[in-house]
Write an enzyme that holds these catalytic residues in place. Structure first.
Site, PDB file in Angstrom:
ATOM      1  N   LEU A 192       0.816  -1.211   0.000  1.00 23.60           N
ATOM      2  CA  LEU A 192       0.000   0.000   0.000  1.00 23.60           C
ATOM      3  C   LEU A 192       0.856   1.271   0.000  1.00 23.60           C
ATOM      4  O   LEU A 192       0.322   2.376  -0.063  1.00 23.60           O
ATOM      5  CB  LEU A 192      -0.916   0.012   1.228  1.00 23.60           C
ATOM      6  N   LYS A 235      15.158  -6.136   4.671  1.00 21.81           N
ATOM      7  CA  LYS A 235      15.330  -5.189   5.778  1.00 21.81           C
ATOM      8  C   LYS A 235      16.632  -5.406   6.541  1.00 21.81           C
ATOM      9  O   LYS A 235      17.243  -4.452   7.020  1.00 21.81           O
ATOM     10  CB  LYS A 235      14.148  -5.279   6.743  1.00 21.81           C
ATOM     11  N   GLU A 260      21.036   4.433  15.173  1.00 22.96           N
ATOM     12  CA  GLU A 260      21.223   3.529  16.307  1.00 22.96           C
ATOM     13  C   GLU A 260      20.039   2.591  16.469  1.00 22.96           C
ATOM     14  O   GLU A 260      20.206   1.402  16.734  1.00 22.96           O
ATOM     15  CB  GLU A 260      21.421   4.340  17.585  1.00 22.96           C
ATOM     16  N   GLY A 287      10.407 -10.137  12.394  1.00 22.05           N
ATOM     17  CA  GLY A 287      10.906  -8.782  12.211  1.00 22.05           C
ATOM     18  C   GLY A 287      10.021  -7.716  12.812  1.00 22.05           C
ATOM     19  O   GLY A 287      10.507  -6.750  13.414  1.00 22.05           O
TER      20      GLY A 287
END
Length: 285
Positions: free
Chosen positions: A21, A71, A83, A135
């Site tokens: 989307l 990712k 970080e 994830g």
């Protein structure tokens, strides 16, 4: 705004990307604010990721989003990583600054913002529980540890080794020793005694898993619970519907989807996303 020779490009790198989307979200925002930019989804196989990222730099893309399965793999091919992205081991947003590519993870802020808007301060130090250890759960657990310092944060997964691995990876961000691991079969007490319960699994996602739920015992929910489902299709999942019927406060995944997109949009454009227009576009179907 029509495309021209000065249009800036943003893309989604993933495989597959047909379901995403993100093009609808960002192109709606660009049009609403007359930003001369366009967002496209690009299917990129794992072996081509390095070339795709190099292309962002060479073609001077404004930035990119990153989705499954890239990712984690994208981190070493970027020039700099925040970080928080390094802590969760995943990047979902790339921003080009001159010739350098910076990676960030906006899933964390996207997850936290809907909680904050619903009086999330009351959850400070409260016991919490997350279904899932993939994830999405990684970003959720990191966000909760860093923002709310829960008394107890239980990770419930069908594969205990995956949950143990997640807990070990984030141990450095758990100074209070809040992390626990549980199987679904042993999670009833933790569900009942948690103030916040988060579904970070695909259970409930249409079309294949519509009607499924990570917790088929809604009597364990009360008015003291906040139940947050990261699934956004359908907007009201079985988990949320059943939890709300017991008096719990429901939060749907569409809010996180829009908020994580808004955080990326701000980095690319230095503007706040016109969220009302985006919600209208997402609900148009």
């Amino acid at each position: 705004m029509p495309l021209d020779a000065t249009t800036q490009l943003v893309t989604l790198l993933g495989h597959p990307v047909e379901h995403s989307l993100s093009p609808r979200i960002h192109n709606t925002a660009f049009r609403a604010q007359d930003v001369n930019a366009a967002y496209v989804a690009t299917p990129v196989r794992p072996e081509a990721l390095g070339d795709a990222v190099a292309g962002l730099r060479a073609l001077q893309f404004l930035g990119a989003n990153v989705t499954t399965p890239h990712k984690e793999a994208v981190l070493p091919v970027l020039d700099e990583v925040t970080e928080r992205a390094r802590a969760v081991g995943a990047v979902n947003t790339i921003v080009r600054d001159g010739g350098r590519l910076h990676g960030d993870n906006t899933d964390i802020a996207g997850f936290l913002r809907p909680l904050e808007e619903r009086g999330g301060d009351a959850l400070e130090g409260a016991p919490m529980l997350v279904f899932g250890a993939g994830g999405a759960a990684r970003a959720v657990v990191y966000g909760l540890l860093s923002h709310y310092r829960p008394e107890r944060l239980t990770i419930v997964a069908r594969r205990p080794d995956q949950a143990e691995g997640l807990a070990a990876d984030l141990a450095a961000h758990d100074p209070d020793g809040a992390l626990r691991v549980s199987s679904f079969e042993e999670a009833a007490l933790s569900v009942r005694t948690s103030r916040l319960v988060v579904n970070a699994t695909p259970l409930g996602m249409a079309p294949d898993r519509r009607g499924q739920t990570p917790w088929p015992n809604p009597v364990d929910f009360t008015a003291d619970h906040v139940v947050y489902d990261l699934v956004y299709t359908p907007e009201e999942t079985r988990l949320l519907r059943e939890a709300a019927a017991e008096g719990a406060t429901p939060i749907g995944g569409l809010d996180m989807l829009v908020e994580q997109a808004a955080a990326a949009y701000r980095q690319w454009t230095d503007r706040g996303m016109p969220q009302a227009a985006v919600y209208d576009a997402l609900r148009a179907d």
